[in-house]
Write a protein that holds these residues in place. Structure first.
Motif, mmCIF file in Angstrom:
data_model
loop_
_atom_site.group_PDB
_atom_site.id
_atom_site.type_symbol
_atom_site.label_atom_id
_atom_site.label_comp_id
_atom_site.label_asym_id
_atom_site.label_seq_id
_atom_site.Cartn_x
_atom_site.Cartn_y
_atom_site.Cartn_z
ATOM 1 N N TYR A 3 13.912 10.442 1.915
ATOM 2 C CA TYR A 3 14.138 9.272 2.757
ATOM 3 C C TYR A 3 15.454 8.611 2.380
ATOM 4 O O TYR A 3 15.912 8.686 1.235
ATOM 5 C CB TYR A 3 12.964 8.293 2.663
ATOM 6 C CG TYR A 3 11.834 8.782 3.518
ATOM 7 C CD1 TYR A 3 11.703 8.365 4.832
ATOM 8 C CD2 TYR A 3 10.934 9.723 3.038
ATOM 9 C CE1 TYR A 3 10.701 8.860 5.650
ATOM 10 C CE2 TYR A 3 9.931 10.220 3.840
ATOM 11 C CZ TYR A 3 9.821 9.783 5.144
ATOM 12 O OH TYR A 3 8.845 10.286 5.955
ATOM 13 N N CYS A 17 9.607 -2.546 1.453
ATOM 14 C CA CYS A 17 9.530 -1.131 1.086
ATOM 15 C C CYS A 17 9.266 -0.956 -0.405
ATOM 16 O O CYS A 17 8.539 -0.043 -0.811
ATOM 17 C CB CYS A 17 10.810 -0.410 1.499
ATOM 18 S SG CYS A 17 12.320 -1.125 0.809
ATOM 19 N N GLU A 20 5.641 -1.244 -1.175
ATOM 20 C CA GLU A 20 4.839 -0.122 -0.690
ATOM 21 C C GLU A 20 5.063 1.177 -1.455
ATOM 22 O O GLU A 20 4.213 2.064 -1.423
ATOM 23 C CB GLU A 20 5.117 0.138 0.788
ATOM 24 C CG GLU A 20 4.576 -0.929 1.700
ATOM 25 C CD GLU A 20 3.060 -1.066 1.654
ATOM 26 O OE1 GLU A 20 2.359 -0.036 1.655
ATOM 27 O OE2 GLU A 20 2.594 -2.215 1.606
ATOM 28 N N CYS A 21 6.182 1.314 -2.114
ATOM 29 C CA CYS A 21 6.529 2.579 -2.769
ATOM 30 C C CYS A 21 5.613 2.849 -3.963
ATOM 31 O O CYS A 21 5.634 2.106 -4.949
ATOM 32 C CB CYS A 21 7.988 2.552 -3.218
ATOM 33 S SG CYS A 21 8.484 4.095 -4.010
ATOM 34 N N ASP A 24 7.890 3.746 -7.251
ATOM 35 C CA ASP A 24 8.930 2.821 -7.707
ATOM 36 C C ASP A 24 10.327 3.451 -7.682
ATOM 37 O O ASP A 24 11.091 3.354 -8.634
ATOM 38 C CB ASP A 24 8.581 2.336 -9.128
ATOM 39 C CG ASP A 24 9.356 1.121 -9.557
ATOM 40 O OD1 ASP A 24 9.769 0.322 -8.692
ATOM 41 O OD2 ASP A 24 9.556 0.956 -10.786
ATOM 42 N N CYS A 25 10.660 4.109 -6.558
ATOM 43 C CA CYS A 25 11.943 4.819 -6.476
ATOM 44 C C CYS A 25 12.984 4.113 -5.614
ATOM 45 O O CYS A 25 14.033 4.674 -5.321
ATOM 46 C CB CYS A 25 11.733 6.244 -5.962
ATOM 47 S SG CYS A 25 11.328 6.358 -4.212
ATOM 48 N N ILE A 26 12.713 2.866 -5.207
ATOM 49 C CA ILE A 26 13.661 2.124 -4.379
ATOM 50 C C ILE A 26 14.336 1.077 -5.252
ATOM 51 O O ILE A 26 13.696 0.139 -5.732
ATOM 52 C CB ILE A 26 12.969 1.496 -3.155
ATOM 53 C CG1 ILE A 26 12.277 2.593 -2.331
ATOM 54 C CG2 ILE A 26 13.988 0.721 -2.317
ATOM 55 C CD1 ILE A 26 11.420 2.075 -1.194
ATOM 56 N N ILE A 35 17.267 4.528 -2.115
ATOM 57 C CA ILE A 35 16.160 5.402 -2.517
ATOM 58 C C ILE A 35 16.705 6.483 -3.437
ATOM 59 O O ILE A 35 17.645 7.203 -3.090
ATOM 60 C CB ILE A 35 15.472 6.029 -1.286
ATOM 61 C CG1 ILE A 35 14.822 4.923 -0.444
ATOM 62 C CG2 ILE A 35 14.435 7.069 -1.730
ATOM 63 C CD1 ILE A 35 14.171 5.406 0.833
ATOM 64 N N CYS A 40 11.927 10.107 -5.249
ATOM 65 C CA CYS A 40 11.147 9.966 -4.016
ATOM 66 C C CYS A 40 10.217 11.164 -3.855
ATOM 67 O O CYS A 40 10.630 12.306 -4.047
ATOM 68 C CB CYS A 40 12.091 9.854 -2.812
ATOM 69 S SG CYS A 40 11.248 9.689 -1.225
ATOM 70 N N CYS A 43 6.532 10.423 0.609
ATOM 71 C CA CYS A 43 5.231 9.953 1.081
ATOM 72 C C CYS A 43 5.330 9.160 2.381
ATOM 73 O O CYS A 43 4.332 8.965 3.057
ATOM 74 C CB CYS A 43 4.544 9.115 0.011
ATOM 75 S SG CYS A 43 5.288 7.483 -0.238
ATOM 76 N N CYS A 46 7.278 3.759 2.751
ATOM 77 C CA CYS A 46 8.316 2.742 2.922
ATOM 78 C C CYS A 46 8.767 2.576 4.373
ATOM 79 O O CYS A 46 9.080 1.468 4.816
ATOM 80 C CB CYS A 46 9.526 3.068 2.063
ATOM 81 S SG CYS A 46 10.263 4.696 2.417
#
Length: 107
Positions: A3, A17, A20-21, A24-26, A35, A40, A43, A46
């Motif tokens: 993404y 986002c 929701e992640c 924790d990649c944002i 991102i 990521c 999934c 986000c």
């Protein structure tokens, strides 16, 4: 990478986002969110919560924002893989393309 966050996020950074992640990649820069391409898990959690529709699957990024794939990847070149945005905090930087943009205002 799966993404990508594009131009509509610049100077907005809603952060829905991030909540929701599940991995924790944002990560947060000065003017937009990014991102992490290696963290990521594809999934898509986000994408639907972004209020400005700035998140796209890599193959679906609109042509006018195609450079944002590179922006998301290159943001992490000197950072590496911190293993989670929460512990990294806000980075006091942005990708040069984002940093050079004029202030983005809501339409």
């Amino acid at each position: 990478m799966t993404y990508v966050i594009a131009l509509p996020c610049v100077d907005v950074k809603d952060r829905a986002c991030i909540d929701e992640c599940p991995v924790d990649c944002i990560y947060e820069g000065d003017r937009m969110l990014y991102i992490h391409p290696d963290e990521c898990i594809d999934c898509s959690a986000c994408e639907p919560v972004c209020p400005v529709e700035a998140i796209f699957y890599e193959d679906d990024v609109p042509e006018k924002w195609a450079d944002y794939y590179r922006v998301n990847v290159e943001f992490f070149e000197n950072i590496g893989s911190p293993g989670g945005a929460a512990k990294a905090g806000v980075y006091a930087k942005d990708h040069p393309l984002v940093a050079a943009l004029p202030l983005q205002t809501a339409l």
